[in-house]
Design a protein around this motif. Structure first.
Motif, PDB file in Angstrom:
ATOM      1  N   GLU A  11       0.830  -1.196   0.000  1.00  0.00           N
ATOM      2  CA  GLU A  11       0.000   0.000   0.000  1.00  0.00           C
ATOM      3  C   GLU A  11       0.868   1.251   0.000  1.00  0.00           C
ATOM      4  O   GLU A  11       2.004   1.239   0.484  1.00  0.00           O
ATOM      5  CB  GLU A  11      -0.888   0.012   1.243  1.00  0.00           C
ATOM      6  CG  GLU A  11      -1.776  -1.209   1.384  1.00  0.00           C
ATOM      7  CD  GLU A  11      -2.529  -1.172   2.696  1.00  0.00           C
ATOM      8  OE1 GLU A  11      -2.967  -2.232   3.172  1.00  0.00           O
ATOM      9  OE2 GLU A  11      -2.691  -0.068   3.245  1.00  0.00           O
ATOM     10  N   ARG A  41      -5.211   9.898  -1.852  1.00  0.00           N
ATOM     11  CA  ARG A  41      -5.460   8.757  -2.729  1.00  0.00           C
ATOM     12  C   ARG A  41      -4.576   7.607  -2.293  1.00  0.00           C
ATOM     13  O   ARG A  41      -3.345   7.725  -2.282  1.00  0.00           O
ATOM     14  CB  ARG A  41      -5.175   9.103  -4.180  1.00  0.00           C
ATOM     15  CG  ARG A  41      -5.604   8.013  -5.164  1.00  0.00           C
ATOM     16  CD  ARG A  41      -5.119   8.323  -6.548  1.00  0.00           C
ATOM     17  NE  ARG A  41      -5.767   7.503  -7.565  1.00  0.00           N
ATOM     18  CZ  ARG A  41      -5.142   7.060  -8.663  1.00  0.00           C
ATOM     19  NH1 ARG A  41      -3.882   7.369  -8.870  1.00  0.00           N
ATOM     20  NH2 ARG A  41      -5.811   6.328  -9.548  1.00  0.00           N
ATOM     21  N   SER A  54      -3.247   3.650  -2.772  1.00  0.00           N
ATOM     22  CA  SER A  54      -3.034   2.628  -3.801  1.00  0.00           C
ATOM     23  C   SER A  54      -2.594   1.343  -3.135  1.00  0.00           C
ATOM     24  O   SER A  54      -1.940   1.365  -2.087  1.00  0.00           O
ATOM     25  CB  SER A  54      -1.955   3.070  -4.787  1.00  0.00           C
ATOM     26  OG  SER A  54      -2.294   4.262  -5.444  1.00  0.00           O
ATOM     27  N   CYS A  55      -2.932   0.240  -3.751  1.00  0.00           N
ATOM     28  CA  CYS A  55      -2.519  -1.073  -3.247  1.00  0.00           C
ATOM     29  C   CYS A  55      -2.260  -1.962  -4.459  1.00  0.00           C
ATOM     30  O   CYS A  55      -3.170  -2.218  -5.251  1.00  0.00           O
ATOM     31  CB  CYS A  55      -3.595  -1.667  -2.366  1.00  0.00           C
ATOM     32  SG  CYS A  55      -3.255  -3.362  -1.823  1.00  0.00           S
ATOM     33  N   ARG A  56      -1.010  -2.439  -4.570  1.00  0.00           N
ATOM     34  CA  ARG A  56      -0.634  -3.256  -5.709  1.00  0.00           C
ATOM     35  C   ARG A  56      -0.245  -4.645  -5.241  1.00  0.00           C
ATOM     36  O   ARG A  56       0.538  -4.788  -4.289  1.00  0.00           O
ATOM     37  CB  ARG A  56       0.515  -2.618  -6.477  1.00  0.00           C
ATOM     38  CG  ARG A  56       0.946  -3.422  -7.690  1.00  0.00           C
ATOM     39  CD  ARG A  56       1.804  -2.614  -8.614  1.00  0.00           C
ATOM     40  NE  ARG A  56       2.051  -3.323  -9.878  1.00  0.00           N
ATOM     41  CZ  ARG A  56       2.477  -2.752 -10.978  1.00  0.00           C
ATOM     42  NH1 ARG A  56       2.711  -1.452 -10.997  1.00  0.00           N
ATOM     43  NH2 ARG A  56       2.677  -3.467 -12.071  1.00  0.00           N
ATOM     44  N   ARG A  60     -10.324   0.089  -9.682  1.00  0.00           N
ATOM     45  CA  ARG A  60      -9.317  -0.950  -9.831  1.00  0.00           C
ATOM     46  C   ARG A  60      -8.781  -0.952 -11.250  1.00  0.00           C
ATOM     47  O   ARG A  60      -9.486  -0.588 -12.189  1.00  0.00           O
ATOM     48  CB  ARG A  60      -9.907  -2.315  -9.481  1.00  0.00           C
ATOM     49  CG  ARG A  60     -11.052  -2.764 -10.368  1.00  0.00           C
ATOM     50  CD  ARG A  60     -11.743  -4.007  -9.783  1.00  0.00           C
ATOM     51  NE  ARG A  60     -10.943  -5.200  -9.967  1.00  0.00           N
ATOM     52  CZ  ARG A  60     -11.203  -6.363  -9.329  1.00  0.00           C
ATOM     53  NH1 ARG A  60     -12.217  -6.429  -8.476  1.00  0.00           N
ATOM     54  NH2 ARG A  60     -10.442  -7.422  -9.549  1.00  0.00           N
ATOM     55  N   THR A 110      -4.005  -3.616  -9.226  1.00  0.00           N
ATOM     56  CA  THR A 110      -4.001  -2.494  -8.287  1.00  0.00           C
ATOM     57  C   THR A 110      -5.423  -2.018  -7.995  1.00  0.00           C
ATOM     58  O   THR A 110      -6.268  -1.972  -8.895  1.00  0.00           O
ATOM     59  CB  THR A 110      -3.165  -1.332  -8.847  1.00  0.00           C
ATOM     60  OG1 THR A 110      -1.818  -1.779  -9.042  1.00  0.00           O
ATOM     61  CG2 THR A 110      -3.154  -0.155  -7.893  1.00  0.00           C
ATOM     62  N   TYR A 148      -7.456   1.272  -5.950  1.00  0.00           N
ATOM     63  CA  TYR A 148      -7.264   2.632  -5.476  1.00  0.00           C
ATOM     64  C   TYR A 148      -8.433   3.043  -4.582  1.00  0.00           C
ATOM     65  O   TYR A 148      -9.542   2.521  -4.707  1.00  0.00           O
ATOM     66  CB  TYR A 148      -7.186   3.615  -6.652  1.00  0.00           C
ATOM     67  CG  TYR A 148      -6.147   3.274  -7.681  1.00  0.00           C
ATOM     68  CD1 TYR A 148      -6.474   2.543  -8.824  1.00  0.00           C
ATOM     69  CD2 TYR A 148      -4.821   3.679  -7.527  1.00  0.00           C
ATOM     70  CE1 TYR A 148      -5.528   2.218  -9.771  1.00  0.00           C
ATOM     71  CE2 TYR A 148      -3.863   3.359  -8.478  1.00  0.00           C
ATOM     72  CZ  TYR A 148      -4.228   2.629  -9.595  1.00  0.00           C
ATOM     73  OH  TYR A 148      -3.273   2.326 -10.538  1.00  0.00           O
ATOM     74  N   CYS A 187      -5.769  -2.752   2.556  1.00  0.00           N
ATOM     75  CA  CYS A 187      -6.405  -3.308   1.362  1.00  0.00           C
ATOM     76  C   CYS A 187      -6.501  -4.824   1.514  1.00  0.00           C
ATOM     77  O   CYS A 187      -5.716  -5.442   2.248  1.00  0.00           O
ATOM     78  CB  CYS A 187      -5.654  -2.949   0.091  1.00  0.00           C
ATOM     79  SG  CYS A 187      -3.970  -3.576  -0.007  1.00  0.00           S
TER      80      CYS A 187
END
Length: 120
Positions: free
Chosen positions: A6, A19, A21-23, A71, A77, A79, A95
């Motif tokens: 994250e 914002r 993010s998580c990948r 997504r 990813t 968001y 996430c």
């Protein structure tokens, strides 16, 4: 092995935006549900927003109209755009993804958590 990383948390004033993010990376065949949860001090972890692979989206009542989940399946990813932030949004945000490695079974994975603090 699957890892969720994250980014995007921090300190913001009330009314501001962040914002997240998580990948996901690793042995991934397909990602199904993606979601964001949060946990404030002395409170249980709660669902903030979720999205299915088919595009269905749901939000907690407390964030409807302020947060937007999205997504990108090509980037593995998810968001979370957070606008009009309030002090009560302060929490650690996690996430979660339901991921299949190719065997047919999907398992839930969590990110490490990112702190969001809303304060003047």
């Amino acid at each position: 092995q699957v890892q969720l990383v994250e980014s995007g948390g921090g300190l913001v004033q009330p009314g501001g935006s962040l914002r997240l993010s998580c990948r996901a990376s690793g042995s991934i065949f397909r990602i199904y549900d993606m979601g964001w949860y949060r946990q404030a001090p002395a409170k249980q972890r709660e669902l903030v927003a979720g999205t299915t692979r088919g595009g269905r989206i749901n939000y907690a009542d407390s964030v409807k109209g302020r947060f937007t989940i999205s997504r990108d399946n090509t980037k593995n990813t998810v968001y979370l755009q957070m606008d009009s932030l309030k002090s009560e949004d302060t929490a650690v945000y996690y996430c979660n993804m339901q991921i299949s490695g190719g065997s047919g079974a999907a398992y839930g994975y969590w990110g490490q958590g990112t702190q969001v603090t809303v304060s003047s």
